[in-house]
Structure formats: C-alpha cells, structure tokens
Scaffold this active site. Structure first.
Site, short mmCIF file in Angstrom:
data_model
loop_
_atom_site.label_atom_id
_atom_site.label_comp_id
_atom_site.label_asym_id
_atom_site.label_seq_id
_atom_site.Cartn_x
_atom_site.Cartn_y
_atom_site.Cartn_z
N HIS A 112 -18.22 -31.22 -14.25
CA HIS A 112 -19.65 -30.93 -14.15
C HIS A 112 -20.21 -31.59 -12.89
CE1 HIS A 112 -23.70 -30.01 -15.48
NE2 HIS A 112 -24.05 -31.27 -15.26
N ASP A 119 0.82 -1.22 0.00
CA ASP A 119 0.00 0.00 0.00
C ASP A 119 0.85 1.26 0.00
OD1 ASP A 119 -2.11 -1.72 0.16
OD2 ASP A 119 -2.98 -0.86 1.97
#
Ligand code: NAD
Length: 472
Positions: A444, A312
């Site tokens: 799936h 930051d």
C-alpha cells in the site's frame, strides 16, 4: 558457391526470430539468423511497439502538463521540436537493435543480412550486398512477420496517406488527421497525434472500437477519445479517397448517409498482412491460409517437416510476446522436447490513455461461449493510489470460475494497466484461485491492490468497496 551448413536457420530478425535464434544457440545449436534489413529487431523494434511507445510517452508528458493545471501547477503551451523528438526516438531504436546485434555475436549466432529465398525444403538462398549465399540447414524457422495492410482503394501513392510505419516518423503534425480503423494502432497513434495538437477524426467500420475488449473496460478509452479527438464515427466506412491539392478528399459512408471531407493526412490502421510472399516457400511443402498466413500446428510445425513458423506469419494474435513464446516452442520441438502451444495465456495491452490490458477469458467471451463465471470488479475511484495519480477512471476486474474459484481472466483499464496485467497472467498460469490473490499481501499504496481488492470482493469483503455478500 559453397553452401554454409547449419543446424537451424531462422529467417526474420524480429522478436520471434531473434528469440528463436538466441534460445537455439543457448541450447548449443549452430544457428544462422537471416534478416533482410540492416537492423535487427523487426517491425516491433523499428516500426511498431518501441517507437510508438516512445511517442506515447512523449505525448503523455504534454497531457500530464496540461492536466496539472487543475492541481495548481500551470505550464506554458508545449513547443514541439520534431527533429529532436525524432532523433530521441531513433536513439532508442539504435540502442536496442545494437544490443540485439551484440547479444547475437556473444552467443555465436551468425547474422546474415539479406533477403532469404527457399530453393527447396532444406536450402535457403540469401541475396546479400556481397552476393548470393546458399545455406543448407536441418531445420528452418520462418519468422518474417507482417506489415500494415493497405487496401488498394486507399493506396493513392500519396505520402499523405500513411500506414503506421510513416505515421511513426511524424514528419509533421497535420492539422486535420483522419484515422481509418479503431483498433490498437488507430487508438494508440490517435492518442499521440491528438496530444501533439492534431484534430483527429477516427472512423471504425464496426459498432465499437477495440473489438475484443470488454465494453466496460473500453469505456474510459472511448471517453478519452470523445474528449480529445474531434470526432469518432462508428459504423462508418470510407468509400473513396483521392488527392486534392495538398489534401486528401475522403468520401464516407455512414450507415447509408454520404459525406465528403478534406484532410491533411490519413492514417490507415485496418489490420496487418502476412509477409510470406516472394520468398520461395512455394518450393517447399509449406501451406497457407486464405490470408497468406502459414498453417502451423501447436508445435509450430508447418506442413513441411523441416520448416517451422512463428509469430505474426503463423497467424493468430499478432503480438510480439506471442512470437517470442512460439520461438521457444519451435526451438524446444526441434530439440526433441515435448513442447506445444497449449493453455498459454497471451496478455493484450493497448497503450492508450488510460491503458487497457487483459488476459485469459474475457466477460464477453464467457457470455458468448456460455461459460458460467462470476465477475468481481474493483473501481479505481476507491484506490488511494489511483487518486494520488489523479487517475480514478480505472477498473480492475476478475473473471472467476464460481465452483473452483479459479481465476480465468483478468481485465484492467487504467493508468499503467500494461504493467499490472502480468500478475493476472501469472495467476492464470499458476491456476491461482481468487483466494490466492486475496491472501497475498499487496503493498500500500499501489495500483496492484486493486487486483487484491477485486479478489477480496469476490468473497464479499473488499476493504475499500462495499460488497454485501459473497458472490453467488
Ligand atoms: P486491428 O485489427 O487492431 O484494428 C483494425 C480496426 O480497423 C478494426 O477495428 C476493424 O473493424 C477496422 N476496420 C477494418 N477495415 C476498416 C475500414 N475499411 N473502415 C473502417 N474501419 C475498418 O488492427 P491495427 O490497429 O491495424 O493493428 C494491427 C495489429 O498490430 C493488431 O492485430 C495488433 O495485434 C498489433 N498491434 C498491437 C499493439 C499492442 O500490442 N499494443 C499496438 C499496435 C498494433
């Protein structure tokens, strides 16, 4: 006082700083990590990412229980034991920071708890509980992070006006909560408090929440807020705030129209400020931008040849994983490697309900920059897995270069989007084409199939949606 001598001193023990210290130690360097607080982990672990995600998880439980009535399972109204909830959250933070401390020890990283102050470009003075300690180093990495911005007009010295730090302590569940700022924090903590029972009013100065996210991806989150917050006011600013008994009196300016209301608590979530003040950097050659963030080049080098800055405090997007990546770059550059922050994909995740995640180029950005792209979308209403979770509101979209068919960006909104986005980041990092994704068999039924089907859609043959022809 005899100075300690080390090759690398890292100032700040957050996800940038400890990642840098650990990596440097792994590469065989002598490292000292300086942290002013008792606990390692920085704002992310102690006052940010981790506690907010714990509270979001807890609040999701309430939402899930409530929603399950439509599936034929009804629970009683939740009873929230705040001290127990806080203790559970605290136990997570303790466990994680304890783990970091142990990892530091195992690597031989010396951790000194105390405030670091640069005497000059090669010397750091640390004020510890035991007294002053000088450290003479070859290179320093500054990773001191940021803190919530608290504009003067909002700083009443009243604990009912909170930043994210206090809001994460959930001292109580205010009946009426005002949130100023519709960014990451406003939307995430708005979700927590709304699910816990607060009537949330959120005000945002701009004409949309979550600036930077594509509007079609932000839509399900806006729909959530419309349903679960008392109100969301765009293009609205708070002109004045004052203490009024046990409440806060707030004056709003809504595009010229004035309004005054009382709130039990106010959360200020209008961005973050740099933490580099009062640490002696003026005694070095380090320079700053107008907001107090340290100037760095793409090698994380500051304008002082001995000092690097990451995370930051080095500006850019204020995300923990960006800090950890910059940590690796800084350490590699110090180690003499040809490393730089170039062409690196930093995914963004907003942990709302549903989650919103994106990486690489967004559709809005492509439009603004005049980059020709093809967008292929797969709506989750066509996903068996999304329906079985009872969360059909999601959308997966790929931003594709129409000539090379390379994936330039991926955006996902939906249940668990934060866990899905890494496939997109990997695709972009690997220079994958839409075909690479379409040809990869996805299990799936999973939500990951939505990424494959969005890629298949680009070629006009997604199984579960009808795309009539190959995208042009
Ligand atoms: P932000 O920059 O995301 O959002 C601040 C919002 O406040 C903006 O939309 C801005 O337009 C608005 N605003 C500013 N001044 C205002 C005013 N006076 N009145 C009304 N609205 C105003 O900042 P944040 O939400 O405070 O978060 C800070 C940083 O923390 C972010 O940059 C983000 O990177 C990081 N963060 C990340 C996550 C995550 O990764 N999930 C979560 C929380 C925070």
């Amino acid at each position: 006082m005899e100075p300690l001598k080390t090759e690398i001193v890292v100032v700040g023990g957050g996800p940038g700083g400890y990642a840098a210290a650990f990596y440097a130690a792994d590469l065989g360097r002598k490292v000292i990590l300086v942290e002013k607080e008792k606990r390692l982990g920085g704002a992310c672990l102690n006052r940010g990412c981790i506690p907010s995600k714990a509270l979001l998880y807890a609040s999701h439980t309430i939402a899930t229980a409530r929603q399950s009535a439509s599936r034929g399972i009804t629970f009683a109204e939740p009873v929230i034991d705040l001290p127990k909830l806080r203790a559970w959250k605290e136990s997570i933070l303790q466990r994680l920071s304890g783990g970091i401390t142990q990892l530091a020890k195992a690597r031989g990283v010396q951790v000194i708890h105390g405030r670091g102050y640069f005497e000059d470009s090669r010397t750091l003075r640390v004020e510890t509980e035991q007294g002053q300690q000088l450290i003479s180093y070859e290179n320093a990495i500054v990773a001191v992070g940021s803190r919530p911005a608290l504009p003067k007009a909002f700083d009443l010295g009243n604990p009912r006006v909170m930043t994210s730090t206090e809001a994460l302590e959930i001292e109580d569940i205010p009946e009426n909560l005002l949130i100023i700022g519709g960014g990451y924090i406003g939307m995430e903590l708005g979700t927590v408090y709304a699910e816990m029972g607060s009537k949330v009013v959120l005000v945002e100065a701009m004409d949309s929440i979550l600036a930077g996210a594509d509007p079609d991806l932000a839509r399900p989150i806006i729909n959530y807020a419309k349903k679960n917050f008392r109100e969301m006011r765009l293009k609205t600013k708070v002109s004045k705030m004052s203490t009024c008994g046990k409440q806060i009196k707030v004056e709003f300016d809504m595009a010229g129209e004035k309004k005054e209301e009382l709130y039990d608590r106010v959360l200020i979530a209008v961005g973050r400020s740099a933490n580099a003040g009062d640490m002696g950097l003026e005694n070095t050659k380090v320079s700053f931008d107008e907001r107090g963030f340290i100037h760095v080049n793409d090698k994380q080098q500051t304008t002082d040849p001995y000092i690097y800055a990451i995370g930051d405090i080095a500006g850019g997007v204020l995300l923990a994983h960006k800090a950890s990546k910059e940590a690796r770059i800084a350490v590699e550059v110090i180690a003499g490697e040809d490393s730089a922050f170039q062409d690196i994909t930093i995914p963004a995740v907003v942990f709302t309900q549903p989650e919103l995640a994106w990486c690489g180029l967004t559709e809005a950005e492509a439009k603004a920059k005049g980059i020709a792209v093809q967008v292929s979308k797969f709506p989750w209403a066509a996903s068996g897995r999304a329906l079985s979770f009872d969360h059909p509101e999601g959308l997966t979209k790929l931003i594709i270069d129409p000539d090379t068919e390379r994936v330039l960006g991926v955006g996902i909104v939906g249940y668990g989007a934060g866990e899905l986005i890494s496939e997109g980041a990997l695709a972009i990092e690997m220079g994958a084409t839409a075909k690479d994704i379409a040809l990869t068999v996805h299990p799936h039924p999973t939500l990951s199939e939505t990424i494959m089907e969005a890629a298949e859609g680009f070629y006009g043959h997604a199984t579960h949606t009808l795309v009539r022809k190959k995208a042009q």
